[in-house]
Write an enzyme that holds these catalytic residues in place. Structure first.
Site, short mmCIF file in Angstrom:
data_model
loop_
_atom_site.label_atom_id
_atom_site.label_comp_id
_atom_site.label_asym_id
_atom_site.label_seq_id
_atom_site.Cartn_x
_atom_site.Cartn_y
_atom_site.Cartn_z
CD GLU A 7 -77.99 -20.55 3.93
OE1 GLU A 7 -77.41 -20.50 2.93
OE2 GLU A 7 -78.78 -21.49 4.32
CG HIS A 49 -79.75 -25.43 5.57
ND1 HIS A 49 -80.71 -25.59 4.50
CD2 HIS A 49 -78.75 -24.82 4.77
CE1 HIS A 49 -80.54 -25.05 3.27
NE2 HIS A 49 -79.34 -24.47 3.64
CE LYS A 75 -78.47 -26.56 -0.59
NZ LYS A 75 -79.65 -25.97 -0.89
CG ASN A 90 -75.51 -27.00 2.82
OD1 ASN A 90 -75.05 -28.17 2.85
ND2 ASN A 90 -76.50 -26.44 2.83
CB SER A 119 -79.01 -18.16 -5.75
OG SER A 119 -80.06 -18.87 -5.77
CD GLU A 131 -81.93 -27.30 1.42
OE1 GLU A 131 -81.24 -28.01 1.65
OE2 GLU A 131 -82.03 -26.32 0.50
N GLY A 155 -81.50 -22.02 -3.73
CA GLY A 155 -81.30 -22.70 -4.93
C GLY A 155 -82.53 -22.35 -5.62
#
Ligand code: PEP
Length: 225
Positions: A149, A83, A7, A5, A185, A85, A155
């Site tokens: 996740e 996701h 991003k 991913n 991570s 985010e 991150g």
């Protein structure tokens, strides 16, 4: 499946540079999810390319969104949906995640649907109820792939221990019998141990997927022994 991913990193030029240098090992399904503007450049590489999101309508007044048909027209094979985010910064919900997943699956796209608890939810012992709610909202489709996740691990450099990830994956698989990949991570240093867990079927990789060497090392860790 080992999925990258990217991003909001890498325009078309950097996408071509990466994919020109990237030689993943055989025996692992590799997926790359670049930004929308880099999808066409990525598809040219012949690799399996996913978008980072997709809308449920075919067309219409939905500024900033991209439809399944548009993705298929340029050879995109699937999409990430839900996701954290997107959930955290752009108002994505269980309901919109499910609508995106349903539309993509119905048209034959692959889908990686992301679920996972926040740090506050884990501290409040709500992990199980959050995962039950998020997974319960997803379409019952055997072609779906779920990415577990934990939000506190994305991150941040904090990785779930293999045992903790395994526990969450077992729960998710008891709710929906589909492949479940881990994200949060993942790096070359922890990939082997995570991927050795019986219910971890792959990885969704953010930061460490931006460099061809580290992503290739993670792909190698994904080869079943
Ligand atoms: C992700 O964005 O899906 C992710 C897991 O990121 P990172 O690997 O950087 O934690």
């Amino acid at each position: 499946m080992i999925a990258a991913n990217w991003k909001m990193h890498k325009g078309p030029r950097r996408t071509r540079d990466f994919l020109g240098a990237f030689e993943p090992p055989d025996g692992v399904e590799v997926v790359i999810a670049p930004s929308f503007v880099s999808l066409r450049a990525a598809v040219e590489s012949g690799r399996r390319i996913y978008s980072q999101n997709v809308h449920w309508e075919n067309e219409g007044a939905f500024t900033g969104e991209v439809s399944v048909a548009m993705l298929q027209e340029i050879g995109v094979a699937g999409s990430i949906v839900g996701h954290s985010e997107r959930r955290q910064y752009f108002g994505e919900t269980d309901e919109t995640t499910a609508k995106r997943a349903e539309a993509a699956l119905a048209a034959g796209l692959g889908v990686i649907a992301c679920v996972g608890e926040t740090e506050r939810e884990r501290d409040a012992a709500e992990t199980e109820s959050v995962l039950r709610r998020q997974v319960g909202a997803l379409p019952r489709d055997e072609r779906l792939v779920i990415a577990y996740e934990p939000v506190w691990a994305i991150g941040t450099g904090k990785t779930a221990t293999p045992e903790l990830a395994q526990e969450a994956h077992t729960l998710i698989k008891s709710l929906l019998d589909v492949p479940v990949i881990y994200g949060g991570s993942v790096k070359p240093e922890n990939a082997v141990e995570l991927l050795a867990q019986p219910d971890i079927d792959g990885a969704l990789v953010g930061g460490a997927s931006l460099d061809p060497e580290s992503f290739t090392a993670i792909c190698r860790a994904g080869i079943p022994s």
